[in-house]
Design a protein around this motif. Structure first.
Motif, short mmCIF file in Angstrom:
data_model
loop_
_atom_site.label_atom_id
_atom_site.label_comp_id
_atom_site.label_asym_id
_atom_site.label_seq_id
_atom_site.Cartn_x
_atom_site.Cartn_y
_atom_site.Cartn_z
N ILE A 4 0.88 -1.18 0.00
CA ILE A 4 0.00 0.00 0.00
C ILE A 4 0.91 1.22 0.00
N GLU A 5 0.76 2.06 -1.03
CA GLU A 5 1.70 3.17 -1.19
C GLU A 5 0.97 4.51 -1.17
N ASP A 6 1.28 5.31 -0.19
CA ASP A 6 0.72 6.68 -0.07
C ASP A 6 -0.78 6.72 -0.30
N LEU A 7 -1.46 5.72 0.21
CA LEU A 7 -2.91 5.62 -0.05
C LEU A 7 -3.67 6.70 0.73
N THR A 8 -4.49 7.42 -0.01
CA THR A 8 -5.20 8.57 0.58
C THR A 8 -6.66 8.54 0.15
N LYS A 9 -7.54 8.85 1.10
CA LYS A 9 -8.96 9.00 0.77
C LYS A 9 -9.48 10.26 1.43
N SER A 10 -10.00 11.16 0.62
CA SER A 10 -10.58 12.38 1.17
C SER A 10 -12.07 12.38 0.92
#
Ligand SMILES: Nc1ncnc2c1ncn2[C@@H]1O[C@H](COP(=O)(O)OP(=O)(O)OP(=O)(O)O)[C@@H](O)[C@H]1O
Ligand SMILES: [Mg+2]
Length: 269
Positions: A4-10
């Protein structure tokens, strides 16, 4: 195997998961802990492609999971089966049929409509229920079972998919201590005996410490701890939960503390 690489959820201005990095090299039993709203469920939902990431990447054995669409995405979703706090069974349907629904992705619409399952699948479902210690409940309606038994049916349904990863979102949050223990022990055995990775969001620190090899702590969407239960010191727990009153309330609540792990092993066996 899983990266999992720099996983972002906004969600609008709210960053639910903030540049998460996790690498799982070999099958593991991982517990994710953190306060309510820390981003635990959102992280699992992205892993299962139930929600799209805003940015970052998930890779599994050189596949880019974040880019999957259609049939490939559905195949991935059955390779990483999900288990929920509320079991998500069909209450009025018998237990065996609920478990057989784990094969739905692989069956035609016609077969599904008429509830037609190959005999080999029926045998496999019963074997899995037997392994989880609940084969005798096979003919009963799911709603007639206790919460712990229903969660084991949900685990059986997940196993029917023969998943590489099992994602469990608060699998024991609705259960009493004894059932919680049995369900955690079942997940632990599945990891140890089958070599499947289990990633479980857990409400209490003690459960993570007792059943997992690795604990990931989230706070405000960020991963603030990633280590073994031994490395999870009181100081590290304070970083995860914060140093206010909720630390003592959430982190030290010992839902299954008083039960010995062997009690649950007896029940599963
Ligand atoms: N569909 C959504 N729309 C808007 N905001 C959301 C949505 N899902 C989650 N959030 C927000 O994202 C943040 C993380 O939520 P998430 O459900 O992942 O937390 P959690 O760690 O699983 O919490 P809990 O322990 O209560 O289950 C929270 O601020 C939440 O309000
Ligand atoms: Mg959650």
């Amino acid at each position: 195997m899983l990266r999992i690489e720099d996983l972002t959820k906004s969600f609008g201005p709210n960053v639910a998961v903030d540049a998460a990095n996790i690498t799982v090299e070999k099958p593991a039993m991982i517990g994710i802990i953190g306060r309510s709203g820390a981003g635990k469920s959102t992280l699992l939902r992205m892993l299962n492609c139930l929600t799209d990431a805003t940015s970052g990447r998930i890779k599994f054995e050189d596949q880019d999971i974040t880019a999957l669409k259609g049939k490939d995405k559905r195949r991935w979703q059955s390779e990483c089966a999900m288990i929920f706090q509320q079991f998500n069974l069909v209450p009025r349907l018998d237990v065996v049929s609920n478990v057989l629904h784990g094969t739905l992705n692989q069956r035609s619409t016609m077969a599904t409509m008429f509830n037609l399952f190959p005999t080999s699948d029926i045998h496999r479902a019963i074997d899995i229920l037997d392994r989880l210690g609940i084969a005798e409940h096979g003919p009963k309606r799911a709603e007639a079972l206790s919460g712990g038994q229903q969660q084991r049916v949900a685990i059986a349904r997940a196993l029917m998919q023969d998943p590489k990863i099992i994602l469990a979102d608060e699998p024991i949050a609705s259960l009493d201590p004894m059932n919680a223990q049995v369900v955690m022990q079942s997940l632990r055995s599945i990891h140890e005996e089958d070599g499947r990775t289990v990633i479980a969001n857990l409400h209490t620190l003690d459960t993570a410490r007792r059943f997992c090899d690795r604990v990931i702590g989230m706070r405000d969407g960020r991963i603030v701890f990633d280590g073994t239960p031994e490395q999870l010191t009181t100081g590290a727990a304070r970083d995860i939960y914060g140093a206010d009153d909720s630390f003592s309330e959430e982190a030290t609540s010992t839902q299954i503390e008083t039960l010995d792990r062997t009690d649950a092993e007896d029940v599963v066996a």
